[in-house]
Design an enzyme around this catalytic site. Structure first.
Site, PDB file in Angstrom:
ATOM      1  N   CYS A  73       6.879   7.519   8.957  1.00 29.54           N
ATOM      2  CA  CYS A  73       7.028   6.938   7.620  1.00 29.54           C
ATOM      3  C   CYS A  73       5.766   6.182   7.232  1.00 29.54           C
ATOM      4  O   CYS A  73       5.027   5.706   8.101  1.00 29.54           O
ATOM      5  CB  CYS A  73       8.200   5.948   7.570  1.00 29.54           C
ATOM      6  SG  CYS A  73       9.823   6.665   7.782  1.00 29.54           S
ATOM      7  N   ASP A  74       5.569   6.055   5.942  1.00 30.44           N
ATOM      8  CA  ASP A  74       4.510   5.184   5.447  1.00 30.44           C
ATOM      9  C   ASP A  74       4.842   4.767   4.023  1.00 30.44           C
ATOM     10  O   ASP A  74       5.402   5.552   3.260  1.00 30.44           O
ATOM     11  CB  ASP A  74       3.146   5.871   5.475  1.00 30.44           C
ATOM     12  CG  ASP A  74       2.025   4.860   5.350  1.00 30.44           C
ATOM     13  OD1 ASP A  74       1.636   4.275   6.380  1.00 30.44           O
ATOM     14  OD2 ASP A  74       1.552   4.613   4.226  1.00 30.44           O
TER      15      ASP A  74
END
Length: 198
Positions: A73-74
């Site tokens: 994720c980011d």
């Protein structure tokens, strides 16, 4: 058609907030940060940028856990056409808040999920956040707590920063760093149920 048995769930992120979200939803991940060098990605479109980072992080970790589901994720905030990650320092955080107050920003979070058989899903989600028109003293007090320095966009919606938000349009957990509804649909697309991990 749903798959069994349930694989190990690996979170390729050092984010405590993401881990807390997953645990609260009944998914207890093994945390293995990718330590991916984000400076390698030169993209200016927010959804493409976070999706690319999420994929790179998941792909870096997946080979070490061949029988696991690996999630990368980011998150970033887009404000006035610019991408913002974590502030560089207190001065940067104060300057950002002086621009953001009374305005709206978009939190973009990229989600990449790699299955044990190598199938890979990559999606991004966006949530609009409307900030309160707070004064300089409130901004300084908030930045001095240190909370904004660890967060994309210089605020945390699940901490003191919640006091500075007027409203949120879209997925609330996406602002914290991971859209749980999106994760549920991604798991289902790969043949799993979120409840399999309870």
């Amino acid at each position: 058609m749903f798959t069994s048995p349930r694989p190990q769930f690996v979170l390729a992120s050092a984010s405590k907030a993401r881990r807390v979200l997953l645990v609260g939803a009944g998914i207890h991940p093994f945390v293995y940060p990718s330590n991916f060098d984000e400076d390698q990605v030169k993209v200016t479109d927010p959804p493409t940028y976070v999706a690319t980072l999420a994929r790179c992080k998941a792909e870096l970790v997946a080979p070490q856990f061949p029988s696991a589901l690996v999630m990368g994720c980011d998150s970033v905030m887009a404000f006035n056409g610019r991408i913002y990650g974590k502030p560089d320092d207190k001065e940067d955080a104060i300057a950002r808040w002086q621009k953001m107050r009374g305005q709206m920003g978009e939190i973009h979070t990229g989600h990449a999920l790699i299955a044990p058989d190598g199938r890979t899903l990559v999606h991004s989600a966006v949530t609009r956040v409307y900030f309160a028109n707070i004064d300089d003293a409130t901004i300084a007090a908030y930045v001095n707590t240190g909370e904004p320095l660890a967060c994309a966009g210089a605020f945390s919606s699940d901490g003191k920063g919640a006091l500075m938000i007027e409203k949120i349009e879209g997925c609330h957990s996406n602002v914290i760093g991971l859209s749980l509804p999106l994760l549920r649909t991604m798991l289902e697309e790969l043949g799993y149920r979120a409840t399999d991990f309870w």
